[in-house]
Design a protein around this motif. Structure first.
Motif, short mmCIF file in Angstrom:
data_model
loop_
_atom_site.label_atom_id
_atom_site.label_comp_id
_atom_site.label_asym_id
_atom_site.label_seq_id
_atom_site.Cartn_x
_atom_site.Cartn_y
_atom_site.Cartn_z
N SER A 69 41.79 36.26 29.71
CA SER A 69 41.25 35.04 30.32
C SER A 69 41.45 33.84 29.39
O SER A 69 40.48 33.23 28.94
N TYR A 131 26.75 34.12 40.09
CA TYR A 131 27.99 33.98 39.31
C TYR A 131 28.44 32.53 39.21
O TYR A 131 29.31 32.22 38.39
N GLU A 138 35.07 34.53 36.73
CA GLU A 138 35.33 34.81 38.14
C GLU A 138 35.18 33.58 39.04
O GLU A 138 36.04 33.31 39.88
N LYS A 185 41.84 34.43 34.71
CA LYS A 185 41.66 35.87 34.51
C LYS A 185 42.84 36.59 35.14
O LYS A 185 43.08 36.46 36.34
N PHE A 188 43.43 38.30 38.69
CA PHE A 188 43.63 37.57 39.94
C PHE A 188 45.10 37.30 40.23
O PHE A 188 45.41 36.51 41.14
N ARG A 332 30.94 41.75 39.98
CA ARG A 332 31.75 40.57 39.64
C ARG A 332 33.15 40.66 40.24
O ARG A 332 33.79 39.64 40.49
N TYR A 333 33.65 41.87 40.46
CA TYR A 333 34.96 42.02 41.09
C TYR A 333 34.95 41.55 42.53
O TYR A 333 36.01 41.24 43.09
N SER A 336 34.95 37.07 44.53
CA SER A 336 35.99 36.38 45.29
C SER A 336 35.99 36.83 46.75
O SER A 336 36.27 36.04 47.66
#
Length: 495
Positions: A69, A131, A138, A185, A188, A332-333, A336
């Protein structure tokens, strides 16, 4: 209507900031994830840039976060350098990035209206809300994806024209922001496919062949833009640190995805126990209702703006669903996914509430349906926000205060995966350690830490110490135990 929507959206954005204020010093919520997630990762994500600022050195092998990242660490460097390496500074940086993107997008009349519903469906959703202020990459990547979709939306709706003709500037800008998502990150990287998929689906008229010459040229241009940014990343970041990058990627991907034969079972498990678990079932129920409504509207409506936005947001949702095949799927995954699904829902709700197709007698029914679904999201998010507020704890702040007073020498390391999370205020040199990671061998003898942080069973470090015959309790002269979320964390002060 456009100016009113913009004013309302700009008024909601400060309200969003006010909603975040009570959480800027608080721990992540107890029910955020079954894993440690933000409890440790807010520190781990920033440990190297903090060591660089406070102690004047940079070691990419200390942790895997900077290598995956880089743009996140670069963004944080300036506020942390100027205002100090404090958790609240890092959190405000992430929140400010989101707010800046929302303010910019609110300048577009359609997005100004969309943000009003996005506030209700998504920005206050259980996971997205948290988040949005965590010191994690993220949400920054999500903001870049949203901006990339905005420029695609401009392209397909003809908002941005020059001499009456579409230009490639929006395609270039979309490629830039979609690429910045994996600069923030690397996980992605898959999102760059959103650009060619969108062009293939939306750039064609139904009467034209799929790959007519203008579409092929546009696809080649978009591929060229994406390749340009990928080559830049490759030359500027991958090649200089190739061995560290390869080690990190192998370590990050090992055992994360199911075998081919087990994928259906894994997907089924994640749908039942993750998407429709205790914290998200209500949201995904609303997503299903909006998806069905959106498909029906897409077939019956002649509204190009709605069709473009629904298609773009749905493509994003579909691209996020590949994560359901992952064995290891922390919350956290899925940030998105939740944001993409919320964007799709907001698009559908906006169309339902403002349905004005000529000759249609169902407008009043659509309005009631849209209002009912909007109320459903509002009530559910309000309940979860209230519970979040009531469940707040401040254990991480307390242990940071403890280290500020107890630490004798900030230059002498504090070790362990929990170390970066609890040494913000003390500005200590913090070094996480994991078994079989790049820095785990003889690290106690080499670095002579003044404190080691570990859970009683060393689960957070995969038994990095006991696997080498070390027992922190025998190396220490005193210890103190803290309870942080679900985990007991022991501070061993070394002899």
């Amino acid at each position: 209507m456009g100016n009113k929507s913009r004013i309302l959206s700009l008024l909601l954005i400060p309200l969003l900031v006010l909603l975040h204020l009570p959480f800027l010093h608080a721990d992540p919520d107890y029910f955020l994830s079954t894993g440690r997630d933000a409890f440790t990762d807010e520190g781990l994500n920033t440990s190297q840039v903090r060591n660089f600022i406070n102690h004047g050195y940079l070691n990419l092998n200390e942790c895997d976060n900077m290598i995956k990242s880089p743009l996140f660490n670069l963004l944080l460097f300036f506020p942390l350098k100027f205002f100090g390496t404090y958790l609240i500074v890092a959190r405000l940086t992430v929140l400010s990035f989101l707010i800046t993107v929302l303010v910019c997008l609110a300048g577009h009349p359609y997005f100004a209206r969309l943000i009003l519903l996005l506030f209700i469906t998504t920005l206050t959703q259980f996971y997205v809300f948290q988040y949005s202020h965590f010191s994690l990459s993220e949400m920054l990547a999500v903001c870049c994806i949203l901006t990339g979709i905005y420029f695609l939306f401009r392209r397909f709706t003809g908002f941005h024209t020059q001499l009456g003709k579409k230009t490639v500037s929006d395609i270039l800008l979309s490629a830039l922001f979609l690429s910045l998502a994996y600069y923030f990150k690397i996980q992605f990287a898959y999102i760059i496919l959103l650009l060619p998929f969108s062009l293939l689906i939306l750039e064609n008229k139904s009467s034209e062949p799929l790959l007519k010459a203008p579409v092929i040229r546009l696809l080649l241009k978009s591929a060229g833009f994406l390749l340009l940014f990928a080559i830049t990343y490759f030359l500027a970041w991958y090649l200089p640190f190739r061995s560290t990058f390869d080690f990190m990627m192998n370590d990050q991907t090992a055992g994360k995805f199911s075998s081919l034969s087990a994928i259906p079972k894994t997907i089924g498990f994640n749908i039942v126990y993750v998407l429709f678990g205790d914290q998200a079932w209500w949201f995904n129920t609303g997503v299903l209702a909006c998806l069905i409504s959106g498909i029906l509207l897409y077939k019956s409506s002649s509204d190009k703006v709605f069709k473009v936005m629904f298609a773009l947001s749905s493509i994003w949702v579909l691209m996020e669903l590949h994560k359901l095949s992952m064995i290891y799927l922390p919350s956290r995954y899925l940030v998105s996914y939740y944001f993409a699904a919320g964007l799709m829902c907001s698009t559908v709700l906006l169309k339902l509430i403002s349905y004005k197709e000529p000759g249609k007698v169902l407008a009043s029914y659509f309005f009631v349906a849209g209002l009912s679904l909007t109320a459903f999201f509002f009530i559910a998010n309000t309940i979860h926000f209230t519970l979040l507020l009531e469940r707040r704890t401040f254990s991480i702040e307390a242990i940071n205060d403890y280290f500020s007073s107890a630490l004798k020498n900030p230059e002498q390391p504090v070790m362990g995966p929990w170390a970066p999370a609890v040494t913000w205020n003390s500005k200590a040199r913090c070094i996480p350690v994991w078994k079989d990671f790049m820095n785990d061998k003889n690290i106690v003898q080499i670095l002579h830490p003044q404190a080691i942080l570990s859970e009683p069973d060393e689960a957070e470090s995969n038994k990095a110490y006991s696997s080498q015959g070390m027992k922190p309790e025998l190396l220490s002269d005193s210890s103190r135990t803290f309870q942080i979320g679900r985990w007991s964390v022991i501070v061993y002060w070394m002899n």
